[in-house]
Design a protein around this motif. Structure first.
Motif, PDB file in Angstrom:
ATOM      1  N   THR A  24       0.830  -1.206   0.000  1.00 40.36           N
ATOM      2  CA  THR A  24       0.000   0.000   0.000  1.00 40.36           C
ATOM      3  C   THR A  24       0.866   1.258   0.000  1.00 40.36           C
ATOM      4  O   THR A  24       1.016   1.904  -1.037  1.00 40.36           O
ATOM      5  CB  THR A  24      -0.973  -0.012   1.190  1.00 40.36           C
ATOM      6  N   GLU A  25       1.468   1.583   1.115  1.00 36.61           N
ATOM      7  CA  GLU A  25       2.177   2.853   1.254  1.00 36.61           C
ATOM      8  C   GLU A  25       3.436   2.938   0.392  1.00 36.61           C
ATOM      9  O   GLU A  25       3.682   3.956  -0.260  1.00 36.61           O
ATOM     10  CB  GLU A  25       2.514   3.102   2.722  1.00 36.61           C
ATOM     11  N   ASP A  28       2.475   3.068  -3.350  1.00 44.59           N
ATOM     12  CA  ASP A  28       1.877   4.367  -3.678  1.00 44.59           C
ATOM     13  C   ASP A  28       2.954   5.435  -3.838  1.00 44.59           C
ATOM     14  O   ASP A  28       2.902   6.246  -4.762  1.00 44.59           O
ATOM     15  CB  ASP A  28       0.883   4.795  -2.599  1.00 44.59           C
ATOM     16  N   HIS A  29       3.927   5.419  -2.940  1.00 46.61           N
ATOM     17  CA  HIS A  29       5.026   6.393  -3.016  1.00 46.61           C
ATOM     18  C   HIS A  29       5.880   6.157  -4.269  1.00 46.61           C
ATOM     19  O   HIS A  29       6.213   7.096  -4.996  1.00 46.61           O
ATOM     20  CB  HIS A  29       5.875   6.314  -1.748  1.00 46.61           C
ATOM     21  N   ARG A  31       5.140   4.800  -7.113  1.00 49.90           N
ATOM     22  CA  ARG A  31       4.442   5.115  -8.369  1.00 49.90           C
ATOM     23  C   ARG A  31       4.464   6.606  -8.694  1.00 49.90           C
ATOM     24  O   ARG A  31       4.216   6.991  -9.823  1.00 49.90           O
ATOM     25  CB  ARG A  31       3.011   4.595  -8.309  1.00 49.90           C
ATOM     26  N   GLN A  32       4.758   7.431  -7.714  1.00 44.08           N
ATOM     27  CA  GLN A  32       4.828   8.874  -7.934  1.00 44.08           C
ATOM     28  C   GLN A  32       6.217   9.330  -8.394  1.00 44.08           C
ATOM     29  O   GLN A  32       6.397  10.498  -8.746  1.00 44.08           O
ATOM     30  CB  GLN A  32       4.441   9.611  -6.654  1.00 44.08           C
TER      31      GLN A  32
END
Length: 103
Positions: A24-25, A28-29, A31-32
């Protein structure tokens, strides 16, 4: 392409916590980050310990630094990871990907 590898260890009871944090975290990071090319999280259980190996892929070291900061050899661990793991590598390794075989 650059492969960034890192390892962390935990107990079987906390392993799912770390895996969830990564799915999750961490993802998400990642992918940015411009230049992020993918990631794999490997899990290996031996007796009463679980070892995770993270392999993240970036286009180049500039992209790695966008994720890791000015010291790209330093491991990046957020507080949930520190709570789930018992110990980890403080330093990561970077490898040039020379063969990228996919189906």
């Amino acid at each position: 392409m650059i492969a960034r590898t890192w390892r962390g260890w935990t107990t079987p009871t906390k392993a799912d916590d770390y895996q969830h944090h990564y799915k999750t975290e961490v993802t998400d990071h990642l992918r940015q980050i411009p230049g992020f090319q993918g990631a794999r999280l490997l899990r290996h259980t031996t007796g009463d310990e679980v070892m995770f190996t993270s392999i993240t892929f970036f286009t180049n070291m500039t992209a790695v630094q966008a994720f890791a900061g000015p010291n790209p050899n330093q491991a990046v661990l957020e507080e949930p990871a520190r709570q789930a793991l018992t110990h980890w590598d403080d330093q990561v390794t970077h490898h040039e990907v020379t063969v990228d075989l996919r189906p």
